[in-house]
Each structure stands twice: as structure tokens, then as C-alpha cells.
Scaffold this motif. Structure first.
Motif, short mmCIF file in Angstrom:
data_model
loop_
_atom_site.label_atom_id
_atom_site.label_comp_id
_atom_site.label_asym_id
_atom_site.label_seq_id
_atom_site.Cartn_x
_atom_site.Cartn_y
_atom_site.Cartn_z
N MET A 87 -8.59 2.87 11.24
CA MET A 87 -7.63 3.96 11.83
C MET A 87 -6.21 3.81 12.10
O MET A 87 -6.50 3.12 13.26
N LEU A 89 -3.41 5.08 13.11
CA LEU A 89 -3.30 5.82 14.83
C LEU A 89 -3.26 5.23 15.58
O LEU A 89 -2.83 5.19 16.42
N GLY A 111 -7.18 4.20 6.87
CA GLY A 111 -6.41 6.10 6.75
C GLY A 111 -6.00 5.82 7.60
O GLY A 111 -5.67 5.37 8.52
N ALA A 112 -5.43 7.41 7.30
CA ALA A 112 -4.43 7.80 8.47
C ALA A 112 -2.82 7.49 8.97
O ALA A 112 -2.19 7.55 9.46
N GLY A 113 -2.65 6.85 7.35
CA GLY A 113 -1.32 6.01 7.80
C GLY A 113 -0.95 5.14 6.14
O GLY A 113 -2.18 4.60 5.20
N ILE A 132 -6.59 4.12 2.37
CA ILE A 132 -7.64 5.22 1.60
C ILE A 132 -5.61 6.28 1.38
O ILE A 132 -4.95 6.20 2.41
N PRO A 134 -3.68 9.87 0.18
CA PRO A 134 -3.53 11.49 0.23
C PRO A 134 -2.72 11.71 -1.12
O PRO A 134 -2.35 13.04 -1.32
N LEU A 138 1.62 7.06 -2.36
CA LEU A 138 1.20 6.37 -1.17
C LEU A 138 0.50 5.55 -2.35
O LEU A 138 0.36 4.27 -2.26
N GLU A 153 -8.26 10.51 -1.32
CA GLU A 153 -9.79 11.63 -0.37
C GLU A 153 -8.60 13.20 -0.51
O GLU A 153 -7.67 13.61 -0.31
N GLY A 159 -12.57 15.66 8.68
CA GLY A 159 -11.18 14.82 9.79
C GLY A 159 -9.85 14.92 9.12
O GLY A 159 -9.58 15.75 8.58
N HIS A 160 -8.99 13.61 9.51
CA HIS A 160 -7.50 14.14 9.47
C HIS A 160 -7.63 14.24 7.73
O HIS A 160 -8.11 13.50 6.71
N MET A 291 -15.36 17.21 13.65
CA MET A 291 -15.19 16.51 12.29
C MET A 291 -16.08 16.75 11.32
O MET A 291 -16.93 16.32 11.67
O1 TUI Z 1 -8.32 9.44 8.74
C1 TUI Z 1 -8.74 9.67 7.79
N1 TUI Z 1 -9.40 10.50 8.70
C2 TUI Z 1 -9.42 10.76 9.66
S1 TUI Z 1 -9.30 9.49 10.98
C3 TUI Z 1 -9.70 10.56 12.28
S2 TUI Z 1 -9.37 10.48 13.96
C4 TUI Z 1 -7.67 10.99 13.61
N2 TUI Z 1 -8.49 11.98 14.92
C5 TUI Z 1 -6.99 12.92 15.64
C6 TUI Z 1 -6.19 13.37 14.49
C7 TUI Z 1 -5.55 12.42 13.74
C8 TUI Z 1 -7.08 11.10 13.21
C9 TUI Z 1 -10.37 11.77 11.79
N3 TUI Z 1 -10.46 11.22 10.95
N4 TUI Z 1 -9.10 9.87 6.61
C10 TUI Z 1 -8.37 8.64 5.33
C11 TUI Z 1 -6.88 9.53 5.49
N5 TUI Z 1 -5.87 9.35 5.57
N6 TUI Z 1 -6.91 11.00 5.42
C12 TUI Z 1 -5.44 11.16 4.86
C13 TUI Z 1 -5.08 10.25 5.40
C14 TUI Z 1 -3.16 9.64 4.50
C15 TUI Z 1 -2.45 10.39 5.72
C16 TUI Z 1 -1.26 10.04 5.66
C17 TUI Z 1 -3.50 7.96 4.62
C18 TUI Z 1 -1.88 7.50 4.88
C19 TUI Z 1 -0.40 8.27 4.90
O2 TUI Z 1 0.07 7.62 4.39
C20 TUI Z 1 1.13 8.57 5.30
C21 TUI Z 1 2.37 7.14 5.34
O3 TUI Z 1 2.79 6.81 6.58
O4 TUI Z 1 2.73 7.02 3.92
#
Ligand code: TUI
Length: 331
Positions: A87, A89, A111-113, A132, A134, A138, A153, A159-160, A291
Motif C-alpha cells: 500500500m 501511501l 495499490g494506491a499509487g 493496480i 485505475p 498509468l 480496478e 477500499g480506495h 471497506m
Molecule cells: O489500494 C487499493 N485499495 C485500498 S488501499 C487502502 S488503505 C487506505 N486507507 C485510507 C485511504 C487510502 C488508502 C484501502 N483500499 N486498491 C488499489 C488501487 N490503487 N485502487 C486505486 C489505486 C490507484 C490510485 C492511484 C493506483 C495508482 C494511482 O496512481 C496515482 C498516481 O500516482 O498516478
């Protein structure tokens, strides 16, 4: 599965569905279990891997040493490949990446970045890296820096989340990249798997349904909430923070939505802190963060992870075989 859907009858001859993903990962079935923070522990991951899918430990914000224990536990529980979801973040992500390198984890999902900063080190260690994504932009970037496959996804997921649906994201990713695409978001039964394959995916990632696997160690009251959830029972919270999160509606979600309306992002961050663990570990289903994806409405029982894998794959195959006879082409 509400009143409608029942697992389909078993046919005479069953085969496994093979794609480039099963070959890449050395697994039997093209199904990846979502790396859900505070939810996807070594027990669940090993059960999914032992069933022929790819189990994933969700690192979330886990301290490095706890994750080390989880990885070692997974190695005790399965001899098959498994993965860790990073994760991105989390503040100590550099240390977590060092750990997965040290422990020779076979597969990493992120995920999440953007995992660009870590790609060379992970690939150099022989780890299969599956970001992962979106969006198409990317996805292309990840392919260009050496990703082995991608998970697209959709916003049906828990979740996020991003802002595109699985239905429109998946085929666009398939068109945009040459590496295997895994569809995620809203997939909880064989019908979803067959649909994902129809869109060009070579695998699926399933989160919410595995929350209700027997081996999933979350609090039973959360499993009950997933099973109870109906079609419109999830909601997206935290849009004003830039990190929208889909949850099952509860008191916490209503409070966050109220703050979202007034763009009080900092208060949302403060209110949300620690709330995922509060739900998943302590079973606080009102003030914890539940979530889960829209597919919660399709989940209707607690059962072994192996039964989930077997049923989804068997039904997907049955549906794919039956499609030509169901849809009649007329002149
Ligand atoms: O990561 C997830 N799902 C998650 S992470 C999580 S923990 C959390 N809790 C609170 C706030 C934020 C996170 C709970 N659920 N899924 C994979 C996912 N990745 N979904 C979307 C993305 C994603 C979003 C932006 C991936 C890359 C991205 O890139 C942005 C960029 O930097 O270009």
C-alpha cells in the motif's frame, strides 16, 4: 447470492482455465485474492494459494516486523506462490519494500499509487510485479517500466478506488497494453469471471467475496455485514481528501459524508485514522471502516476459500461453454 443465483451444475469434464497469467505466476486458476489491509492475512493468502489461486497478504499500514511474521507464516502454510500487496501511501513503504526483497516474496501487487520508484529493485530480485491501476495512462507507464501484468480496478471495488467502472476500464487496458490484464472490482462469482474474460482480461482479482472465506480472520460481525449488504448498501466516502474509499454504509460513513459536503478533508483524515482495524479486528460495525465492494451484495455465505475458488472457476467455464447456445445469431 440473493434469491437468484445458484452455483451451476457440474458438467462431466472439468478443465482448468489457463491464460498467460497462470503461466506467469505458476498457478492453476487465474484468480488473485485482493490484498486487503487488516483483512488479507497469511491464513487467507495461504488458503487461496493452496486452492490453486494466488493468495496475497495485505501490508496496508502494517509494521515491518509484523509483515515479516505474516510472510514467514504464509511460507509455513503453503509451498505455492503467494504475494504481498504494497500500500504505497504508507509512510514506511521503503522499509516494506526492503523486507519483500529480503524475504524473496514471489509476487508483489501495488495499490494506491505509482510504484515506479521500486520497480527496478523488485524486478532485479526476480519478483513478479503487478501494479493496480485505475487508468489507461498509468497502465501504459507501468508496462513501459517493466510491470509483468496489471490489475485494472474499477470503482465497484471496496477500499480506495479510482473513478472508472470495471466494465469500461478492462477493455481499454486490454487494448492499451500487451501484458496480461487482470480485472478487479465487482467480481464475486463465475458470472463476473466470464464477463471479465469476455472483456479480454486474463485473470480476476477478488476481494470482497474472500472477506467471507472461513480462513479470513476478520471479525465475524464484519462478515455478517458483508452478507447482509444489498445492492445500494455501499457508499464512496472521502472524495474531498483525494483518496475516495468505498465502504458499507454505517455511522462512520455518514459522518464522513457530512464532512465531505463541506470539504473538511483534514477532519476526515483524523476521523478515519485507525478505523479499518477497529472494524476488521474489533468488530465495531458502526464506528469502524467497513471497506467492501459493491459485490458485497453478491456474497451470501461463509465458506472455505477453496470452495470459492472452485465454484467461481467452474461456473465461469460452464457459462463460457454455454454462451453460444444462449445467444442465438439470426440472419
Ligand atoms: O489500494 C487499493 N485499495 C485500498 S488501499 C487502502 S488503505 C487506505 N486507507 C485510507 C485511504 C487510502 C488508502 C484501502 N483500499 N486498491 C488499489 C488501487 N490503487 N485502487 C486505486 C489505486 C490507484 C490510485 C492511484 C493506483 C495508482 C494511482 O496512481 C496515482 C498516481 O500516482 O498516478
Amino acid at each position: 447470492m440473493g434469491s437468484g443465483y445458484r452455483p451451476l451444475d457440474e458438467g462431466v469434464l472439468r478443465m482448468s482455465l489457463h491464460t498467460r497469467l497462470t503461466t506467469l505466476l505458476g498457478i492453476e486458476h487465474p484468480i488473485i485474492q485482493g490484498g486487503m489491509a487488516w483483512t488479507a492475512t497469511a491464513e487467507l493468502a495461504a488458503a487461496v494459494s493452496n486452492a490453486g489461486g494466488l493468495g496475497i497478504i495485505g501490508a496496508g499500514h502494517m509494521p515491518t516486523e509484523s509483515l515479516r511474521e505474516q510472510i514467514r507464516r504464509a511460507k509455513e502454510l503453503t509451498t505455492r506462490p503467494f504475494g504481498v500487496n504494497l500500500m504505497l501511501l504508507t509512510p514506511h513503504i521503503d522499509e516494506i519494500v526492503e523486507l519483500v526483497l529480503e524475504e524473496h516474496v514471489p509476487v508483489v501487487t501495488t495499490g494506491a499509487g505509482n510504484p515506479g520508484k521500486y520497480m527496478a529493485a523488485l524486478k532485479g530480485a526476480g519478483i513478479k510485479v503487478i501494479p493496480i491501476v485505475p487508468s489507461v495512462a498509468l497502465a501504459k507507464r507501468m508496462e513501459s517500466i517493466g510491470a509483468d501484468a496489471l490489475i485494472g480496478e474499477g470503482m465497484e471495488a471496496g477500499g480506495h478506488i479510482g473513478d472508472l467502472t470495471t466494465m469500461v476500464l478492462t477493455p481499454q487496458l486490454v487494448d492499451a497494453v500487451s501484458i496480461p490484464v487482470i480485472a478487479a472490482g465487482g467480481i464475486a462469482d463465475g458470472r463476473g469471471v466470464a464477463a471479465a474474460f469476455a472483456l479480454g482480461a486474463e485473470g480476476v482479482q477478488v476481494g470482497t467475496r474472500f472477506m467471507c472465506a472461513e480462513e479470513c480472520t476478520i471479525h465475524p460481525d464484519v462478515k455478517a455485514q458483508v452478507i447482509k449488504a444489498k445492492d445500494r448498501d455501499t457508499v464512496v466516502t472521502g472524495r474531498s481528501t483525494g483518496h475516495p474509499v468505498r465502504v458499507i454504509k454505517n455511522k462512520l460513513a455518514r459522518q464522513i459524508i457530512e464532512l465531505d459536503r463541506e470539504n473538511r478533508a483534514e477532519e476526515i483524515e483524523a476521523l478515519g485514522a485507525g478505523k479499518l482495524a477497529l472494524a476488521m479486528r474489533q468488530g465495531d460495525v458502526e464506528m469502524g471502516s467497513l471497506m467492501a465492494g459493491q459485490a458485497a451484495a453478491l456474497v451470501c455465505r461463509i465458506e472455505p476459500a477453496a470452495d470459492i475458488v472452485t465454484e467461481m472457476m467452474r461456473d465461469a467455464e460452464t457459462i463460457m461453454r454455454a454462451l453460444p447456445s444462449k445467444v442465438e445469431a439470426r440472419a
